[in-house]
Enzyme design. Structure first.
Site, PDB file in Angstrom:
ATOM      1  N   SER A 175       0.813  -1.208   0.000  1.00  0.00           N
ATOM      2  CA  SER A 175       0.000   0.000   0.000  1.00  0.00           C
ATOM      3  C   SER A 175       0.855   1.271   0.000  1.00  0.00           C
ATOM      4  O   SER A 175       1.506   1.577  -0.994  1.00  0.00           O
ATOM      5  CB  SER A 175      -0.960  -0.042   1.191  1.00  0.00           C
ATOM      6  OG  SER A 175      -1.991   0.898   1.051  1.00  0.00           O
ATOM      7  N   ASP A 198      10.323   5.700  -9.982  1.00  0.00           N
ATOM      8  CA  ASP A 198       9.916   6.422 -11.189  1.00  0.00           C
ATOM      9  C   ASP A 198      10.698   7.724 -11.373  1.00  0.00           C
ATOM     10  O   ASP A 198      11.001   8.110 -12.508  1.00  0.00           O
ATOM     11  CB  ASP A 198       8.416   6.718 -11.139  1.00  0.00           C
ATOM     12  CG  ASP A 198       7.568   5.456 -11.272  1.00  0.00           C
ATOM     13  OD1 ASP A 198       8.107   4.436 -11.745  1.00  0.00           O
ATOM     14  OD2 ASP A 198       6.384   5.496 -10.892  1.00  0.00           O
ATOM     15  N   LYS A 216      -0.884  -4.406  -3.265  1.00  0.00           N
ATOM     16  CA  LYS A 216      -2.185  -3.868  -2.828  1.00  0.00           C
ATOM     17  C   LYS A 216      -2.295  -2.434  -3.339  1.00  0.00           C
ATOM     18  O   LYS A 216      -1.764  -1.503  -2.748  1.00  0.00           O
ATOM     19  CB  LYS A 216      -2.273  -3.927  -1.298  1.00  0.00           C
ATOM     20  CG  LYS A 216      -3.441  -3.156  -0.678  1.00  0.00           C
ATOM     21  CD  LYS A 216      -4.796  -3.743  -1.040  1.00  0.00           C
ATOM     22  CE  LYS A 216      -5.889  -3.201  -0.129  1.00  0.00           C
ATOM     23  NZ  LYS A 216      -6.121  -1.756  -0.230  1.00  0.00           N
TER      24      LYS A 216
END
Length: 703
Positions: A472, A483, A497
């Protein structure tokens, strides 16, 4: 929250809802019937799934057919109660549930449930009678086997086939008990109590429990995190979310007849005690230092939770079947119940050094067990309120200005998430203003409201250490760092998740419904696939057993448009050299050689589909497994110049397999000890290699 109950798609209603009173077949079996409130609730629930769930699917004949299979699986996943004749009789209902539920009709669903009760009561009474009969014998000398996983097996063709199957079940359970050190008669007594207790409890079953099974068999076809909560379960959910619950700090799920540990709550009593592990199965529970153990195999999940809960400061003792295949017998663990305290979950730091030839590189590590924020203190205006970002900010300042580290590892192993705003604000410490995560709603609306707003306060190289239990909010942070190219991601693929749930009121009970998905700024979803590390470390957690991809009907991975963002480092160009050095170290490191062998043993155990019912065969298998475990461990110890264990008993004791029940519960040291943590040490070497390449690149640029 001390004990969080999560539902696995591998649960069986025998585990989840069975519980009952000894009654003879001469007594009338109570027939459960739907209530008017339940009829209204199912109409309401179907409508909300259709209009509000993220997954757009119609409840039509095709979904009704899937529901029929899922409902039967929920009731009888091991296919050992229903007969083939029952299934053939029910087949006429396959494509009727969509029409029935939209009209509030539950009669056919209750008919199936009542048949299941009838079959189960008949079977359990027969089992108890068999175990009570002194003339009953079990031949442990004949070579035969039993299939462990019957998901794809057929239902018994007739009563004789069912009788044969159950005789094998009893032999298997008796063998497991005997291999754990009990005599045959003691094992029979334990097993008899188990099934008699299930019979005693089944008499207490209500139509509300049956209705919950029916509704959750439907919600799980949308995704594993969408659940129906009965009025009673909704109340229990409120209690658990209030953080007032006292327990051991474990996330539990049903796994057929067993209650399995899914994960441990950071800073909780079980995590601090150190012996309970993910995938361990709870066999029995005892209260206090000298209470009698109560066998809980086949119990409902909520009933197991009630036994584990208790007043703060009291003891609970668990007998567990270890997930570690090298521990061949059950072990007993004593844990003191406590409330998980905020300070026990706070981020903490350490410093260690790694050698690169003649050069010493100083590495800082910040362990973040959860993303926390004391909202109450914040709302009251307390300038010293606790939060992940505030604590990490202070730790980074100490590491950077006082310790003069060359780089920092953010350790998110076992971090199951927490506050999403904290994950975004933590990212803000390492990157300049820009997006952190994208959220897409069921209506395709995309928001990028969680952002980094301030210039980065720490600009030196970083690494993020993750594992399968990083979930999460942890995945959002790790994904953003990856990224942006801000740091190197090390470890094993995360949980996956990447969905958002909301509680909605029904006319009867509540619905926890998935309404949105998380996406990284690259456009990739964190759902299902998780965050894949740049540099892999071996894992003992099987992704087929733990993680989003292990669930049936989990929402898929997909992509949306990326969000514009800058790039700090082109990590991919450094990876070939880093990976080569990493593999060379792993091949020589005694700890990783051991971990890879241990991982191979775990995979072998998981792949086993059948087990022998011959005592001598099982004893020889146990002996060989213990020898293999001892040899592996001693090879590691000799390579590290440590004294080898004299025998398997010494190894077992060192691993907590022979705990003295009279001894006080243990608590592990919360201090970070890099030299005792091969994963952390290797992450330090990888970060050092990254720092070295960046340094060499700067030197070349200056020339």
């Amino acid at each position: 929250m001390q004990i969080v109950v999560v539902r696995s798609l591998k649960f069986t209603l025998f585990s989840l809802l069975v519980s009952i009173s000894s009654l003879s077949l001469a007594d009338k079996i109570a027939v459960l019937k739907p209530t008017p409130e339940q009829g209204k609730a199912v109409v309401d629930l179907v409508q909300k799934l259709d209009t509000e769930h993220y997954r757009d699917q119609d409840f039509n004949d095709a979904l009704s057919s899937r529901y029929f299979d899922e409902y039967l699986k929920s009731l009888d996943s091991a296919k050992n109660f229903f007969l083939q004749s029952d299934i053939a009789e029910f087949e006429k209902f396959r494509k009727t549930f969509d029409d029935d539920y939209k009209k509030g009709k539950l009669d056919n669903s209750f008919l199936i449930f009542n048949r299941f009760n009838e079959r189960m009561i008949t079977r359990l009474e027969s089992v108890v009678k068999t175990l009570d009969d002194p003339k009953t014998t079990f031949d442990f000398d004949v070579e035969e086997s039993i299939t462990i996983d019957r998901e794809k097996a057929p239902w018994p063709a007739n009563q004789a086939a069912a009788d044969k199957l159950w005789h094998q079940y009893l032999k298997s359970n008796l063998l497991n008990s005997m291999l754990s050190g009990k005599k045959l008669e003691e094992s029979k007594t334990t097993l008899r109590k188990r099934y008699a207790n299930q019979l005693r409890r089944i008499k207490q079953q209500t139509s509300e429990e049956a209705f919950s099974v029916m509704m959750n068999s439907l919600t799980m076809l949308y995704d594993p995190h969408t659940n129906y909560l009965s009025p009673e379960n909704a109340e229990n959910f409120d209690i658990s979310m209030s953080l007032e619950l006292q327990g051991i700090g474990a996330v539990l799920q049903s796994d057929e007849d067993y209650t399995k540990v899914s994960s441990l709550v950071a800073g909780g009593p079980a995590a601090k005690q150190g012996q309970l592990k993910p995938n361990d199965k709870i066999v029995s529970i005892a209260q206090g230092a000298d209470g009698e153990f109560v066998d809980v195999v086949g119990w409902r999940l909520d009933e197991v939770v009630k036994l584990i809960r208790g007043p703060k400061g009291t003891l609970v003792r668990l007998e567990v079947m270890p997930s570690d295949p090298t521990i061949t017998t059950n072990k007993k663990i004593t844990i003191k119940r406590e409330t998980v305290k905020l300070e026990d979950q706070a981020a903490k730091k350490a410093v260690f050094e790694v050698q690169d030839g003649d050069k010493t590189i100083k590495i800082g590590v910040i362990d973040i067990p959860t993303f926390y924020m004391n909202f109450e203190a914040y709302q009251k205006g307390d300038p010293n309120y606790k939060s992940t970002t505030r604590d990490v900010y202070n730790l980074l300042n100490e590491l950077n200005n006082k310790e003069k580290v060359d780089g920092v590892i953010i350790d998110l192993r076992d971090n199951g998430g927490g506050s999403l705003p904290e994950a975004a604000m933590l990212t803000d410490l390492f990157v300049d203003p820009g997006p952190v995560v994208q959220i897409r709603q069921s209506d395709d609306t995309i928001s990028r409201n969680y952002r980094a707003y301030q210039p980065a306060m720490y600009r030196a190289p970083i690494a993020v250490l993750i594992n399968r239990l990083s979930a999460s909010a942890s995945e959002i942070f790790a994904g953003a760092i990856q990224d942006y190219g801000r740091g190197i991601i090390i470890g094993s693929t995360t949980f996956g998740k990447g969905s958002v749930q909301n509680l909605v009121e029904l006319k009867h009970g509540r619905l926890k419904i998935t309404e949105a998905k998380f996406y990284r700024i690259s456009g990739d979803s964190t759902q299902h696939r998780g965050v894949i590390p740049d540099v892999q470390l071996p894992s003992l957690l099987d992704p087929d057993e733990i993680g989003e991809s292990s669930y049936d009907n989990a929402l898929p991975w997909d992509r949306i448009h990326p969000a514009p963002h800058q790039n700090y480092y082109t990590i991919s160009k450094y990876l070939p050299t880093i990976e080569t050095d990493h593999q060379e170290r792993m091949a020589k490191d005694p700890d990783f050689i051991f971990l890879n062998k241990q991982s191979a043993m775990y995979k072998e155990a998981a792949a086993k589909k059948d087990v022998s019912l011959r005592l001598a065969t099982r004893q020889e298998e146990q002996k060989q497994m213990e020898k293999r475990a001892l040899d592996m461990e001693n090879q590691r110890r000799v390579a590290k110049n440590e004294k080898p264990y004299a025998d398997y008993a010494a190894l077992k004791k060192a691993n907590g397999g022979d705990e003295d029940e009279d001894a006080p519960p243990k608590e592990t040291d919360k201090e970070i000890k890099p030299k005792e943590d091969p994963y952390l040490m290797e992450a330090g070497h990888v970060l050092a290699d990254f720092i070295k390449q960046l340094s060499n690149e700067k030197k070349v640029a200056k020339q």
